[in-house]
Design an enzyme around this catalytic site. Structure first.
Site, PDB file in Angstrom:
ATOM      1  N   GLU A   1       1.321   3.797   2.923  1.00 34.06           N
ATOM      2  CA  GLU A   1       1.869   3.333   4.208  1.00 34.06           C
ATOM      3  C   GLU A   1       3.393   3.400   4.158  1.00 34.06           C
ATOM      4  O   GLU A   1       4.097   2.395   4.216  1.00 34.06           O
ATOM      5  CB  GLU A   1       1.356   1.921   4.501  1.00 34.06           C
ATOM      6  CG  GLU A   1      -0.154   1.912   4.688  1.00 34.06           C
ATOM      7  CD  GLU A   1      -0.793   0.528   4.626  1.00 34.06           C
ATOM      8  OE1 GLU A   1      -0.069  -0.484   4.732  1.00 34.06           O
ATOM      9  OE2 GLU A   1      -2.031   0.458   4.462  1.00 34.06           O
TER      10      GLU A   1
ATOM     11  N   GLU B   1       1.824  -4.376  11.476  1.00 35.19           N
ATOM     12  CA  GLU B   1       1.243  -3.046  11.287  1.00 35.19           C
ATOM     13  C   GLU B   1       1.962  -2.041  12.179  1.00 35.19           C
ATOM     14  O   GLU B   1       2.037  -2.228  13.385  1.00 35.19           O
ATOM     15  CB  GLU B   1      -0.236  -3.066  11.710  1.00 35.19           C
ATOM     16  CG  GLU B   1      -1.118  -4.014  10.919  1.00 35.19           C
ATOM     17  CD  GLU B   1      -1.705  -3.363   9.673  1.00 35.19           C
ATOM     18  OE1 GLU B   1      -1.358  -2.188   9.397  1.00 35.19           O
ATOM     19  OE2 GLU B   1      -2.494  -4.029   8.987  1.00 35.19           O
TER      20      GLU B   1
ATOM     21  N   HIS C   1       0.858  -1.189   0.000  1.00 37.48           N
ATOM     22  CA  HIS C   1       0.000   0.000   0.000  1.00 37.48           C
ATOM     23  C   HIS C   1       0.894   1.239   0.000  1.00 37.48           C
ATOM     24  O   HIS C   1       1.572   1.505   0.991  1.00 37.48           O
ATOM     25  CB  HIS C   1      -0.912   0.007   1.232  1.00 37.48           C
ATOM     26  CG  HIS C   1      -1.914  -1.098   1.240  1.00 37.48           C
ATOM     27  ND1 HIS C   1      -2.292  -1.771   2.382  1.00 37.48           N
ATOM     28  CD2 HIS C   1      -2.606  -1.671   0.221  1.00 37.48           C
ATOM     29  CE1 HIS C   1      -3.180  -2.706   2.062  1.00 37.48           C
ATOM     30  NE2 HIS C   1      -3.385  -2.661   0.747  1.00 37.48           N
TER      31      HIS C   1
END
Length: 1119
Positions: free
Chosen positions: A823, A1002, A820
């Site tokens: 990010e 994450e 992504h």
């Protein structure tokens, strides 16, 4: 209370005796009543249970024999009084017991009988309605019973006949208020003229009968929740009446004694404006100005917040919905795909009709069915808290199947990426292991000139301009950027002369920036090398400029950057400024100053009164800038290419600023329903003047930051068939410290594809003879960029068989990042991992000797280059393509998955797979993994113990990380498999490749709320440290898995059992505490609790139950 009820019942009984004179003696009921009477008083206190049983029998008899019912009501001195007295004993539960034994029905029976008397007894009606008003709120079926028994009309008739009799009117209104909470009753009462009736009762300011007025407004508010009734009120011209009454009470209630009446009027308006007609009537009767002015006058008094909040809600809801100020919400850049799958999102996008972006007010075009389900669930499909519905319950899907899915013949071509597994290390090869060096990544040289930043953008006072012909930055034939003179002429006209970018300055030589010497501090950064790398990077808009921050580099500041404290009321004041645009349109400049939809020259010339914007560089994203007021700008972000949404990432340049002036920037087309910008996160700013002075760095900046729903929307067709979707505003204010500066703003620390290529090239230079490093090109992307694949391990100590055997049999670790593009933190974590792996520490050496690392550091180069937030050029989220990637449209995923399938085929599946991501709505760093057991625990499926046989090893790595990495939080980890994630890397690698330790890691974009960094925003130093700590954890994991017996997993067993009952393992909620100010994102929330209600008008509302608690619903953002 006791005596009050007692006297009520006494009066009631006299009336009942008048009304129903049926004397029946010696029956069972009277016997029981006698028994109760004898018990009354002392005995009753002692023997509550017996009293209850006797009462229950009486009720039973009353309900089964009408005769008995009449007896109870007629026995002069006792009857209902006795029953109520017996219920009185159990204090709080008295009414509940009365209800549970069928008391409501009896009261309704009496009401119906009594209303047949003409005229009905006023006294009896008073007592009955007083009792019903007490019983109603405790009886969940009250509305239904009232409707079925015919009591609704009875009460309405009494009310109509007694409009002047306040004593009787009050209890009647109290009962109507309870009736109206049932939506079917509300419609029925509306048909009976009760809406008009209420408007006869509500009156201008007066000190008399205020309780009556409050109750009437409550009842009216409840009635107006029905769209039919709301339409009735609009047709009757009552919107104007309500506004006039509100103004009257607002002006006269100077001591704020009657806030609840004012609130009641607003609630009526709030419910009427849930329908389109109501909103139109509100606007037509100047409602915006009336509520805006009254709210502004209420702002200084904190106890009036409920009035301001409800007013704000109404104004936002009635603010006309606009389309974004764009020709189309599709991306400003067009990229033609080799083929467009018929069922895919891109096909839908291009088949949309021309007027697709036009927004109409769609809220209530089809309400023949008055369903009254108006709780506006405006969240995205991504953004619904999918709760447990999303948990995978198919046990077959929960058991990893080691099935590579493709014939080995097809996979054999991937052997060439695993030379280390067959390498024999004869002398001639050793020198040439890194045959495919980074130069291959910039092999496709672009012929266009690359514009290197030059010092003329800045005032000559600050920057010595060198005039040496051997200037290192004038790389053969690369034009420098021509920028107008510095100090005098109203700031720089940076990049404005579109079309003459190659022009040189008068002396015929390019002016060159003195680049700060950051080589010692940034060993992997080299400005010249960066420019070289840019030449080989291909973008859809064919960027030819280099942004200063990427050119100079970033040295993490040494000072702490705490999470920003949110100022009370900040969101409200921003929303009021937005509403002023509608009320005072003449104050609005509304001047476009930057527009990518004018490709020839997006920077719009002016006389120096406006800021200049630019985003035409790698990873840049800003589509349009509109000056709203002298120092306020609306900014519109570009959609991902081949898509009409996913905007969140921004990166743009600003110049021409005034020093010390506070500017407000509003990004007006954000999409998520909540953001960490509401919880302490700031934007990032990079000042070129600071960089030249030796401080090249991104710094967290911005005040008055908040994130809320605005009045821009996209149509339901553009939103993919859902109801038209509102956008959100992310607003921040900032001032600038230097004259003639050029500043950059970004969502997070930028990390471009060219930066990656530069870092890889520099890593190559760090290689020692002990390190085995190979760089391959895994594939070409759609946009023609190379996707690098790295192999890192230790060279065998010698080329003897034993060492080569040990070398080939090392377990594999497979890492990937940046699927992504928005990010960017994932790339900084990956940088930390790569630097650690290539480092000289004994730990790094042990790690290389323990494992072979396969790393794809950037899975989506095209998205990164073109400034996308989430997609590749195919307009799709690549982390939803793992189940069935298309080799043409998703080449990086297709080939990465093939590498893993090849490994599975040769029985060498990795020990650990980890995909690095960023998370926009949670704090800390955490992991998502896959566990059958924990998924079954979170769902309601029954499973045998054999289904739940599972090695607990999947918890070891996150557990180790939580012990050694300060930013890591075990409490935020989740090991549940959701259906919506079945095509993500983590789940597919677990399920199809059979990798038990398959993770998404994450990292927050915001900061931490635990550990050493608690209360601080995260920076590149912490992110890189996280990448290094990940490596250290792998070394500990090696020691654990090396131990033959699995005793060490027993402590994990106890951990996992500990989390079984707690919700921490299923991480879908916001982690955020409530504020004093309700963060009200949804302007259309129709829920009573959407604003802080403060019934007594005292103190600040802190009850979290009243706040619009947003579920994270980042469910689709999680992997």
């Amino acid at each position: 209370m006791h005596t009050h009820t007692h006297s009520l019942s006494l009066c009631l009984n006299k009336d009942i005796s008048k009304t129903l004179v049926h004397w029946v003696h010696n029956s069972k009921v009277l016997m029981l009543l006698g028994q109760l009477e004898r018990m009354n008083g002392e005995a009753m206190m002692r023997d509550v249970e017996t009293a209850r049983q006797v009462t229950a029998k009486i009720f039973h008899l009353i309900q089964t024999q009408e005769k008995s019912g009449k007896e109870v009501m007629s026995k002069g001195s006792s009857g209902m009084e006795v029953i109520l007295a017996s219920l009185e004993v159990s204090r709080g539960r008295r009414v509940s017991v009365f209800v549970s034994k069928g008391g409501t029905g009896i009261l309704f029976q009496i009401l119906i009988s009594a209303s047949k008397e003409l005229p009905p007894s006023e006294e009896l009606m008073l007592q009955l309605h007083s009792l019903l008003a007490k019983v109603g709120p405790k009886d969940r079926k009250f509305g239904v019973k009232a409707r079925l028994s015919g009591a609704l009309n009875a009460t309405v008739n009494v009310t109509k006949q007694n409009l002047q009799n306040t004593k009787l009117l009050l209890p009647c209104l109290q009962v109507l208020r309870v009736y109206s909470t049932n939506s079917v009753n509300a419609i029925s009462l509306g048909k009976n003229g009760v809406v008009e009736l209420m408007f006869k009762i509500v009156a201008p300011y007066s000190k008399k009968n205020t309780t009556l007025l409050k109750v009437a407004l409550d009842a009216l508010g409840a009635l107006l929740k029905s769209k039919t009734n709301a339409r009735r009120a609009v047709d009757g011209g009552h919107v104007h009446v309500l506004l006039a009454l509100y103004q009257d009470w607002h002006h006269n209630d100077a001591r704020h004694r009657h806030m609840l009446i004012r609130k009641g009027l607003l609630v009526c308006l709030r419910n009427i404006t849930n329908i389109k007609l109501g909103r139109k009537a509100f606007i037509d009767t100047d409602g915006m100005r009336i509520l805006y002015n009254s709210s502004t006058e209420c702002l200084p008094v904190r106890t009036l917040d409920p009035l301001v909040n409800t007013s704000s809600l109404i104004m936002r809801k009635c603010f006309p919905k606009n389309r974004l100020p764009l020709p189309t919400i599709k991306s400003a850049f067009h990229y033609q795909l080799p083929h467009v799958p018929a069922a895919g999102p891109v096909a839908q996008l291009y088949s949309q009709p021309p007027g697709v972006d036009d927004v109409v007010d769609e809220s209530d075009d089809n309400e023949e069915t008055d369903a009254d389900t108006e709780n506006d669930t405006e969240n995205e499909e991504d953004d619904k808290d999918q709760g447990n519905d999303d948990i995978e319950t198919d046990l077959n899907k929960l058991h990893p199947k080691n099935n590579p899915g493709r014939p080995f013949e097809e996979l054999r071509v991937y052997e060439r990426f695993f030379l280390e597994l067959s390498e024999d290390f004869q002398v001639s090869h050793v020198k040439d292991i890194s045959s495919t060096t980074s130069s291959s990544f910039s092999s496709t040289r672009s012929t266009r000139p690359i514009i290197v930043p030059t010092a003329q953008a800045l005032s000559p006072k600050h920057v010595p301009i060198m005039r040496e012909h051997t200037s290192p930055l004038l790389l053969g034939g690369i034009a420098t950027r021509r920028v107008g003179g510095g100090g005098g002429g109203g700031g720089s006209n940076w990049g404005s002369d579109c079309g003459s970018e190659g022009a040189e300055d008068e002396a015929g030589e390019g002016a060159v920036l003195e680049v700060p010497d950051t080589a010692l501090l940034l060993p992997l950064h080299d400005p010249d090398l960066y420019v070289e790398m840019v030449k080989g990077t291909r973008s859809v808009p064919q960027y030819a400029e280099v942004a200063y921050p990427d050119y100079f580099g970033h040295i993490a500041p040494t000072f702490k950057e705490p999470l920003q404290e949110r100022v009370y009321g900040v969101q409200r004041s921003k929303i009021f400024q937005d509403i002023e645009r509608l009320i005072h349109p003449n104050d609005i400049v509304d001047k476009v100053v930057y527009d990518l939809d004018i490709p020839s020259c997006p920077v719009i010339e002016d006389n120096g009164e406006s800021l200049k914007f630019n985003s035409q560089f790698e990873s840049g994203n800003l589509r349009k800038a509109v000056q709203i007021r002298k120092y306020e700008y609306d900014l519109v972000l570009n959609s991902d290419i081949n898509s009409n949404h996913y905007h969140q990432w921004f990166y743009f340049e600003v110049s021409g600023m005034r020093v010390g002036t506070n500017y407000r920037f509003n990004i007006i087309n954000s999409e998520k329903s909540n953001s960490q910008f509401n919880y302490g996160m700031q934007v990032l700013m990079y000042s070129v003047q600071d960089a030249i002075s030796g401080r090249p760095r991104w710094v967290r900046t911005g005040t008055d930051i908040c994130y809320y729903k605005n009045h821009f929307a996209r149509s339901s067709i553009a939103a993919g068939g859902q109801k038209g979707k509102s956008y959100y505003t992310m607003t921040f204010s900032t001032s600038f410290s230097h004259k003639d500066d050029v500043c950059y703003f970004a969502y997070h620390y930028p990390y471009t594809y060219s930066t990656l290529k530069m870092h890889l090239s520099k890593l190559e230079a760090l290689r020692t003879p002990q390190i085995y490093l190979r760089q391959d090109v895994l594939c070409q992307t759609l946009g023609g960029n190379s996707c690098p694949l790295l192999t890192i391990t230790a060279m065998p100590e010698s080329n003897s068989n034993d060492y080569i055997c040990q070398f080939r049999n090392r377990p594999l670790i497979f890492l990937s990042a940046r699927v992504h593009p928005g990010e960017t933190n994932a790339s900084w974590v990956m940088k930390g991992t790569l630097e650690f792996l290539m480092g000289t520490s004994p730990l790094a050496a042990s790690l290389r000797e323990a494992y072979i690392f396969k790393i794809v550091p950037m899975l989506n180069p095209d998205g990164v280059v073109n400034g996308n937030h989430r997609c590749s050029l195919s307009g799709e989220d690549l982390n939803r393509q793992w189940q069935n990637p298309n080799p043409e449209l998703h080449p990086t995923i297709y080939h990465t998955k093939s590498l893993l399938q090849y490994l599975a085929h040769i029985q060498r599946a990795p020990l650990v797979f980890c995909d690095y991501h960023g998370h926009s709505r949670k704090k800390n760093v955490f992991m998502y993994g896959c566990s059958v057991k924990e998924t079954v625990w979170q769902s309601n499926i029954s499973a045998t113990s054999s289904d739940l046989q599972e090695d607990l090893g999947y918890r070891a790595l996150p557990k180790i990380l939580s012990q050694i990495a300060p930013a890591f939080s075990m409490a935020s980890c989740s090991f549940v498999v959701e259906r919506s994630k079945e095509s993500t890397a983590r789940v597919v690698v677990w399920r199809e490749i059979g990798v038990q330790r398959s993770y998404t890691m994450e990292s927050t974009l915001c900061g931490c709320d635990q550990g050493k960094y608690k209360g601080l925003q995260i920076g590149t130093r912490e992110l890189e440290e996280m990448g290094a700590q990940f490596c250290v954890a792998l070394l500990r994991l090696k020691r654990l898995t090396g131990m033959r017996n699995h005793q060490h997993l027993l402590d994990l067993e106890s951990d996992i059992i500990g989390t079984h009952s707690s919700p921490t393992t299923y991480v879908m909620e916001e982690d955020e505490p409530s504020f004093l100010e309700a963060i009200d994102y949804s302007a259309e929330s129709n829920d009573e609790d959407a604003e802080p209600e403060n019934e007594h008008g005292g103190g600040v509302q802190e009850n979290p139950n009243h706040l619009d608690q947003l579920s994270d619903g980042e469910t689709n953002h999680r992997d």
